[in-house]
Every structure is written in structure tokens, then in C-alpha cells.
Design a protein around this motif. Structure first.
Motif, short mmCIF file in Angstrom:
data_model
loop_
_atom_site.label_atom_id
_atom_site.label_comp_id
_atom_site.label_asym_id
_atom_site.label_seq_id
_atom_site.Cartn_x
_atom_site.Cartn_y
_atom_site.Cartn_z
N SER A 32 1.00 -1.24 0.04
CA SER A 32 0.11 -0.03 0.09
C SER A 32 1.07 1.29 0.07
CB SER A 32 -0.95 0.00 1.16
OG SER A 32 -0.32 0.05 2.46
N GLY A 33 0.39 2.48 -0.66
CA GLY A 33 1.29 3.50 -0.52
C GLY A 33 2.05 3.24 -1.98
N ARG A 34 2.80 4.51 -2.27
CA ARG A 34 3.64 4.43 -3.42
C ARG A 34 5.03 4.87 -2.92
NH1 ARG A 34 1.67 7.84 -7.72
NH2 ARG A 34 0.85 9.19 -6.01
N MET A 35 6.17 4.31 -3.66
CA MET A 35 7.40 4.88 -3.52
C MET A 35 7.98 5.30 -4.76
SD MET A 35 8.72 4.48 -0.23
CE MET A 35 10.21 4.32 -0.16
N VAL A 46 7.65 4.95 -10.29
CA VAL A 46 6.97 4.97 -8.93
C VAL A 46 6.46 3.36 -8.76
CG1 VAL A 46 4.87 5.67 -7.79
CG2 VAL A 46 6.21 7.23 -9.14
N ILE A 47 6.60 3.04 -7.85
CA ILE A 47 6.06 1.77 -7.42
C ILE A 47 4.93 1.75 -6.65
CG2 ILE A 47 6.64 -0.80 -6.60
CD1 ILE A 47 9.63 0.16 -6.59
N GLY A 48 3.62 1.29 -7.01
CA GLY A 48 2.62 1.36 -6.33
C GLY A 48 2.12 0.05 -5.74
N PRO A 49 0.86 0.11 -5.16
CA PRO A 49 0.35 -1.29 -4.56
C PRO A 49 0.22 -2.16 -5.39
CG PRO A 49 -1.09 0.64 -4.00
CD PRO A 49 -0.12 1.17 -5.02
N GLY A 50 0.91 -3.48 -4.85
CA GLY A 50 0.89 -4.77 -5.86
C GLY A 50 2.04 -4.55 -6.81
N GLY A 51 2.95 -3.51 -6.83
CA GLY A 51 4.08 -3.30 -7.72
C GLY A 51 5.33 -4.18 -6.93
N VAL A 52 6.30 -4.33 -7.95
CA VAL A 52 7.44 -5.10 -7.79
C VAL A 52 8.61 -4.59 -8.55
CG1 VAL A 52 8.74 -7.24 -7.73
CG2 VAL A 52 6.26 -7.30 -7.14
N GLN A 53 9.59 -4.11 -7.83
CA GLN A 53 10.89 -3.70 -8.91
C GLN A 53 12.03 -4.54 -8.37
OE1 GLN A 53 13.01 -0.17 -7.24
NE2 GLN A 53 13.18 0.43 -9.18
N TRP A 54 12.72 -4.91 -9.57
CA TRP A 54 13.84 -5.52 -9.22
C TRP A 54 14.85 -4.72 -9.68
CZ3 TRP A 54 14.87 -10.64 -7.14
CH2 TRP A 54 16.27 -11.00 -7.24
N MET A 55 16.01 -4.67 -8.84
CA MET A 55 17.06 -3.76 -9.33
C MET A 55 18.24 -4.06 -9.04
SD MET A 55 17.94 0.27 -8.03
CE MET A 55 18.16 -0.23 -6.12
N SER A 64 17.82 6.89 -4.95
CA SER A 64 16.90 7.57 -3.53
C SER A 64 15.49 6.86 -3.89
CB SER A 64 16.57 9.03 -3.91
OG SER A 64 15.95 9.47 -4.92
N GLU A 65 14.69 6.50 -2.81
CA GLU A 65 13.50 6.23 -2.54
C GLU A 65 12.67 6.97 -1.70
OE1 GLU A 65 14.02 1.49 -3.14
OE2 GLU A 65 15.18 2.21 -1.40
N MET A 66 11.58 7.85 -2.07
CA MET A 66 10.92 8.48 -1.53
C MET A 66 9.67 8.31 -1.32
SD MET A 66 13.54 10.35 -0.22
CE MET A 66 12.74 11.64 0.48
N PRO A 67 8.84 8.27 -0.35
CA PRO A 67 7.32 7.96 -0.29
C PRO A 67 6.56 8.93 -0.97
CG PRO A 67 7.96 8.89 1.77
CD PRO A 67 9.23 8.57 1.07
N VAL A 68 5.47 8.71 -1.60
CA VAL A 68 4.43 9.26 -2.22
C VAL A 68 3.00 8.89 -1.59
CG1 VAL A 68 3.36 10.16 -4.38
CG2 VAL A 68 5.82 9.43 -4.37
N VAL A 69 2.82 9.18 -0.43
CA VAL A 69 1.47 8.57 0.13
C VAL A 69 0.87 9.99 0.97
CG1 VAL A 69 2.85 7.92 2.13
CG2 VAL A 69 0.49 6.92 1.65
N GLU A 70 -0.31 10.13 0.67
CA GLU A 70 -1.13 11.17 1.39
C GLU A 70 -2.30 11.01 2.44
OE1 GLU A 70 -2.71 12.57 -2.18
OE2 GLU A 70 -0.79 13.29 -2.89
N GLU A 71 -2.44 9.67 2.37
CA GLU A 71 -3.31 8.99 3.52
C GLU A 71 -3.24 7.47 3.62
OE1 GLU A 71 -7.53 8.35 1.16
OE2 GLU A 71 -7.21 10.51 2.00
N GLY A 72 -3.62 6.78 4.74
CA GLY A 72 -3.53 5.60 4.68
C GLY A 72 -2.23 5.08 5.25
N LEU A 73 -1.70 4.18 4.61
CA LEU A 73 -0.34 3.39 5.00
C LEU A 73 0.58 3.05 4.19
CD1 LEU A 73 0.37 2.01 7.83
CD2 LEU A 73 -0.51 -0.19 6.97
N LEU A 74 1.71 3.32 4.53
CA LEU A 74 2.91 3.22 3.41
C LEU A 74 3.37 1.63 3.85
CD1 LEU A 74 4.83 4.06 1.25
CD2 LEU A 74 6.34 4.87 2.97
#
Length: 80
Positions: A32-35, A46-55, A64-74
Motif C-alpha cells: 500500500s502507498g507508493r514509492m 513509481v512503485i504502487g500497491p501490488g508493484g514489484v521492482q527488481w534492481m 533514492s526512494e521517497m514515499p508518495v502517500v497522502e493518507e492511509g498506510l505506506l
């Protein structure tokens, strides 16, 4: 190493600003939330809910990894 990130939106502002990567791989999974992620090579997204990133990061890359969340849970996991 398995790292869990779980914070309410109002506490998820710090993120992980620019930091070096030196030849390792990570797998990030968001529940939940986005990075938002970016690196010194010009890659970003941007990685969102259900998203996967292999790096795979080589020596000398700054990331850098920064949260993009305004409500709810990261909430997510990162496997190193």
C-alpha cells in the motif's frame, strides 16, 4: 536481508534520500502507498500497491526512494 517498511502516511515523509549502491540487487514489493525511485543514471519511476521492482545496481550509482502517500498506510518489503 528482508526489510519491512510499515508507517502511517503522516509519519512516512522522510524516505531514503540519495545514497550510494555498490554492486548489489534488491527486490521491492509495495502493498500500500507508493514509492518514487530515481538514480544518478536518469532512471526513475513509481512503485504502487501490488508493484514489484527488481534492481541491479553497479558501483557508483546514487539512488533514492521517497514515499508518495497522502493518507492511509505506506507498507512494503525490500529483499536485499
Amino acid at each position: 536481508m528482508l526489510d519491512e517498511l510499515k508507517l502511517p502516511a503522516d509519519r512516512a515523509s522522510a524516505g531514503f534520500p540519495d545514497h550510494p549502491h555498490r554492486g548489489f540487487e534488491t527486490c521491492s514489493i509495495m502493498l500500500s502507498g507508493r514509492m518514487e525511485h530515481a538514480d544518478s543514471m536518469g532512471n526513475k519511476g513509481v512503485i504502487g500497491p501490488g508493484g514489484v521492482q527488481w534492481m541491479t545496481a553497479g558501483r557508483g550509482v546514487v539512488h533514492s526512494e521517497m514515499p508518495v502517500v497522502e493518507e492511509g498506510l505506506l507498507h512494503g518489503f525490500q529483499l536485499w
